[in-house]
Design an enzyme around this catalytic site. Sequence first.
Site, PDB file in Angstrom:
ATOM      1  N   GLY A 281       0.804  -1.213   0.000  1.00 33.02           N
ATOM      2  CA  GLY A 281       0.000   0.000   0.000  1.00 33.02           C
ATOM      3  C   GLY A 281       0.838   1.265   0.000  1.00 33.02           C
ATOM      4  O   GLY A 281       1.937   1.324  -0.560  1.00 33.02           O
ATOM      5  N   SER A 282       0.321   2.296   0.669  1.00 31.70           N
ATOM      6  CA  SER A 282       0.922   3.636   0.580  1.00 31.70           C
ATOM      7  C   SER A 282       2.274   3.762   1.258  1.00 31.70           C
ATOM      8  O   SER A 282       2.930   4.802   1.126  1.00 31.70           O
ATOM      9  CB  SER A 282      -0.046   4.679   1.162  1.00 31.70           C
ATOM     10  OG  SER A 282      -1.196   4.770   0.352  1.00 31.70           O
TER      11      SER A 282
END
Length: 583
Positions: A306-307
């Site tokens: 993810g981020s």
Amino acid sequence: MSFLSRIMDLKSQAHFSAGPNTRPVDPSKGARIEGTRKRKAAQAKNRVGLLIFSFAVVYCVIGGRLVEYAMRDPESVSSILPPDRLMASRPDILDRNGQVLATDIRTVSLFAEPNKIVDVDEAVEKLATVLPDLDARGTYKKLATRTSHFAWLRRQLTPKQQSQILALGIPGIGFRPEKRRFYPGGPTAAHILGYVNIDNRGVSGMEKFIDDQGLADLASVGMTSDQPLEPVKLSIDIRVQNVVRDVVVNAVKNYEAKGAGAVVLDIHTGEVIAMASAPDFDPNNPMEGAKEGWLNRMSNGTFEMGSTFKTFSLAMALDTGKVRLNDSFDATQPIHIGGFTIHDFHGQRRWLTVPEIFQYSSNVGTARIIDIVGMEAQKDYLTKLGLLTKMKTELPEVKMPTQPRVWKKINSITISFGHGVSTTPLQTAVAGAALVNGGKLIEPTFLPRTRPEADEVAQQVVKKSTSDDVRYLFKVNGVKGSGRNADVPGFHVGGKTGTADKVVNGRYAHNLNFNAFLAAFPIEDPKYVVLTFCDEPHNGEKGQNIAAYTAAPMVKNIIARSAPILGVEPKFGEGNPALLVSY
């Protein structure tokens, strides 16, 4: 004339023939008779001597064979393993402070000589009174094989069981000394230590690593002994390990998650101070955790992070010099490419500076930045950071990251914010450490390593100025962004959250998340990186199942409890002076 009369007459004639009128004996004939006697006496003497010699030879052969059997290796005359093989020692495993993590204890195993069993049924019934879980049918089959001279019945008995079985007085039953591996902390460091099999051979973790260094080869050729070996010291601090494991297990329980994990890494040496993955298992009884607990999700599980990947995307952009911290990028509208729409979860609908892109975790802004960097440069940087290759460390359980077979522009964009490439959480933490320690990538180790030793294996992957910029971004996000829930007063935690939708049947499921938080502390002069993850949470804090309310609180809990143990002093107030507080 009767038969009796004739006999008497013959005797009478014989009497007269032996009288004085008998002819004298020939002297030469008497000498011959005397020579025959002596010859026969000599033959008899020789025969007796030969017989004595034969018996002596036979007894010497028997005595020699007995001596040979006494000197021969027991393995060649018995189907039971020799005592020195069964009692061969493994080295103790210690934490960095000398605390015992794994050691050998003496035990016994139960065996039978079926050819000496008098009553098989009685023997099985008696053994079942002490060993209720005994496989009666299998045991009966072993004992009923009269041609067999040896059969294991139960390995590694307790002293109480041995005493009770001895009291049964079953003929043909015996005990053999062995050594059993014992882990005082139980599951505390299960995935790091690994476990051994019934023959005390390493199966996973550092136990297998120790065997792979030559112990297994020595054992296979019978060169091990029951003498204590030099202990193996790890980089693990069992006190911090207890904290990390407690936080991880509670995360699975409290957030109703499929799994969770965490690692504490020394950014200057690459030493793993603590690492845990849940569900786990008890290495004293590893079979109980065979279903889910054996998987070490930290090093042997790959996930789309993810981020947290935005950290690497912005770092490479800054390192190329094509992007500066005060540059702004258009994040007013979603990006449409290849039939996909890239949008922001916390959209600001305006132009954002680089720190704001990081703070608001803007997918659109990150995509525009990576477009400037270029796909080839992106691949090169991710490779240099070790995120596209298999991680090298002592643990045998390390999985290869996955990436698109052919990179296209859509892949480059999605990878920039953590979708499309799956890596292990541990190697993500290692790459993160390189971005806050001055730009040096250091392979992780579970063995003690000094800073000079780490410098010898370190590789400069980004500029020091880039590392300074990343620390600044971590600090901004820790104060203003999604990292606020990880902050611990006095220890100034910085980092980046990552919430990735899970892939189910080839499609992203928006209700299943993989949440991660990559943090460093104290952020002004980082000493440790902490990475946590929570896989498929269903009960995050405040009803939110994103990283800010699952993975970030895990980091906070770990740092709050372990920072004092690690000797990190808290700082408060203007100028961050140290403050001692009495409780």
